[in-house]
Write a protein that holds these residues in place. Structure first.
Motif, PDB file in Angstrom:
ATOM      1  N   GLN A   1       0.835  -1.205   0.000  1.00 24.00           N
ATOM      2  CA  GLN A   1       0.000   0.000   0.000  1.00 24.00           C
ATOM      3  C   GLN A   1       0.865   1.249   0.000  1.00 24.00           C
ATOM      4  O   GLN A   1       0.547   2.242  -0.657  1.00 24.00           O
ATOM      5  N   VAL A   2       1.958   1.241   0.738  1.00 22.48           N
ATOM      6  CA  VAL A   2       2.844   2.417   0.756  1.00 22.48           C
ATOM      7  C   VAL A   2       3.420   2.653  -0.642  1.00 22.48           C
ATOM      8  O   VAL A   2       3.529   3.793  -1.097  1.00 22.48           O
TER       9      VAL A   2
ATOM     10  N   LYS B   1       1.934   2.011  -3.373  1.00 18.97           N
ATOM     11  CA  LYS B   1       0.862   2.596  -4.196  1.00 18.97           C
ATOM     12  C   LYS B   1       0.685   4.086  -3.878  1.00 18.97           C
ATOM     13  O   LYS B   1       0.378   4.884  -4.766  1.00 18.97           O
ATOM     14  N   TYR B   2       0.849   4.463  -2.609  1.00 14.17           N
ATOM     15  CA  TYR B   2       0.816   5.896  -2.295  1.00 14.17           C
ATOM     16  C   TYR B   2       1.991   6.615  -2.956  1.00 14.17           C
ATOM     17  O   TYR B   2       1.851   7.752  -3.411  1.00 14.17           O
ATOM     18  N   SER B   3       3.146   5.960  -2.999  1.00 15.57           N
ATOM     19  CA  SER B   3       4.289   6.571  -3.691  1.00 15.57           C
ATOM     20  C   SER B   3       3.983   6.722  -5.177  1.00 15.57           C
ATOM     21  O   SER B   3       4.353   7.723  -5.805  1.00 15.57           O
ATOM     22  N   TYR B   4       3.312   5.704  -5.721  1.00 14.26           N
ATOM     23  CA  TYR B   4       2.875   5.793  -7.129  1.00 14.26           C
ATOM     24  C   TYR B   4       1.959   6.992  -7.331  1.00 14.26           C
ATOM     25  O   TYR B   4       2.106   7.765  -8.288  1.00 14.26           O
ATOM     26  N   LEU B   5       1.004   7.164  -6.423  1.00 15.43           N
ATOM     27  CA  LEU B   5       0.061   8.276  -6.522  1.00 15.43           C
ATOM     28  C   LEU B   5       0.791   9.611  -6.446  1.00 15.43           C
ATOM     29  O   LEU B   5       0.559  10.515  -7.267  1.00 15.43           O
TER      30      LEU B   5
END
Lengths: 154, 154, 154, 154, 154
Positions: free
Chosen positions: C69-70, C72-76
């Motif tokens: 999940q972290v 994916k937040y970095s991706y965002l």
């Protein structure tokens, strides 16, 4: 005189800046090292901006992120802030974070933090001294910080 | 004359600004304290901007966040706004928030709010008076606001 | 002399830039190709900014995203940064990412990465050489990168 | 002549602007009221920008948010946009939203919408006429819009 | 000469621009229509910026969003980018998206896409020709695009 910044927090449970500064002092002779400590990760982007305004060419930031969902939103907000700062200024900003839920044992968390801080400090050195292609020999090589490299897919 | 801002909300259930102002008045002699109250957290970043436009060197913001998912998205949006303001101006902006789901009992929530507001007001004072290294002796020490410090990993 | 940028990372497990550069060299005669390697996806937007500041007309970025999940937040955060850079400059920035959880088998992940990198390099070439309508014949055609095209709904 | 803006949407299921304009007309004599209707919440921040460019001192925006996850992301994006507008301009922007999943019964949703719109219009009036401390007597008082006030923690 | 932009993607499975251009040609005599096709939704905000830089007064963007969580983050990033573009320029940007998980059957998805594209093109026409109050007669009326209007709450 060239200068490079180190931003860290009082929230962190490991003094990562100490290991970063060791690397920077060893490899960036002739650079002034500016340290700036703030309470937590949400304070880091503005601190990095203040360091860039002092004329530094690069900054390494050392964040520590709690395990809860709100902590992860703070991580996201802080990441966006640092990225926007990078997009506005083009400066080299290496954003290091350690997440409390990465490991069960505190000693393992400490090991991750020290390794990640040191290896990213080396990344900062490489980019400052070697330019845009300094890390190209390692491109696509599955390099990790805090963990063993996973390597490229054969 | 130097000035420092305090932004709070009518949504909050504790008058955190009162405790913040006590700290600021005690330690920032010669500073004008500008208070600005807005309805809720999404109004805080623009209020902080208005205070910075008055010439203040720092701002402390006191948010209160509900327990639902929409409240958390509002927290995220507000955090991003304050961080972008920090990145645009380089000003010291201490973003304090209390989340209603941090504690089951209202009195515990109130205790958290007061402790967090006071200790972050002290952080603001330290950074304004002591400069970028004022908090460095506490770097990596696992300092918490609202809860006992967890300390560094040995 | 026209120039085009390629940003990649040491975190990635496939040297996607190699395949991208093959396409660019073949189709963009007369363009200088500037490669810039950074540690991970959060470093990409500032690197793209540095390349645009060198005068390049377009950039292709090659990110590799972990499964958590972290990540994916970095991706965002990284996506938002690249999009803001595009909105600020109007430059053509093709943002390629491969997610480690897209496939179970490493060889399949590698196949996706190579195909996606190559076909997006072709997209960059088309937009640079052919202008805003270069891709219009394929509009609404369900084109995919890394997977077979799904085609338009009949 | 002073001016104040009201932005609403065709997506909303209650004509909240009607109640807002009643409040503004009653309390802001001498202000021109500029209404601007757009399709949905993602169109609101640019509409608020257009109103600020007309010279208005404040804007109230009236959003209606669907119950799905995509709707909530649209809420987040819209909130970030309005907050960035506030941070760029320092203008008073009161961002009112009603979420379709706040109540099971339509009539209750309508009651929430009307109450929230009216009370936030009063907040806008207070800030425009009374300045930064106009709401300070209610700071920390647990004021709610759309629901009964919860009051301060004793 | 006035101009209006249409941004679409090769990722989409329906040629929504065709239906949009029909509406624009019918109702915006004297406007030049500029179409710009890009690979996917993350490329849309920069494309819209390029169209605004050509002097267009408004843009309609036609995004197609996959069903996965990463697709939804891409949707969020793209939405934020378009909203920031709107906040920076004040231009009318109608952001149309169709989500692959909105319907089980492809033909239903196609019906949604066409209806949504057409009705939002009509919204763009109304705002460009009629100004800020052109949609006010429909304010609070529960208007939907792609589905039947739900109407106001009685």
């Amino acid at each position: 005189m060239n200068c490079v910044g180190v931003v860290d927090t009082t929230f962190a449970r490991v003094d990562m800046a100490r290991y970063v500064i060791e690397v920077l002092e060893k490899h960036l002779a002739g650079y002034r090292i500016v340290r700036h400590t703030v309470p937590g990760i949400k304070d880091i982007p503005a601190a990095a901006k203040r360091i860039i305004d002092m004329g530094c060419e690069g900054v390494i930031t050392l964040g520590w992120v709690g395990p809860g969902q709100v902590d992860k939103y703070s991580y996201l907000a802080s990441s966006i802030g640092l990225i926007i700062l990078g997009v506005m200024t083009g400066k080299i900003i290496i954003d290091v974070t350690v997440h409390e839920d990465e490991a069960d044992k505190p000693e393992e968390l400490k090991r991750i933090a020290i390794h990640r801080a040191r290896t990213h400090a080396e990344n900062l050195v490489a980019l400052l001294k070697g330019g845009p292609q300094a890390l190209t020999p390692k491109a696509g090589m599955g390099i990790r910080q805090g963990y063993p490299d996973v390597g490229p897919i054969k």
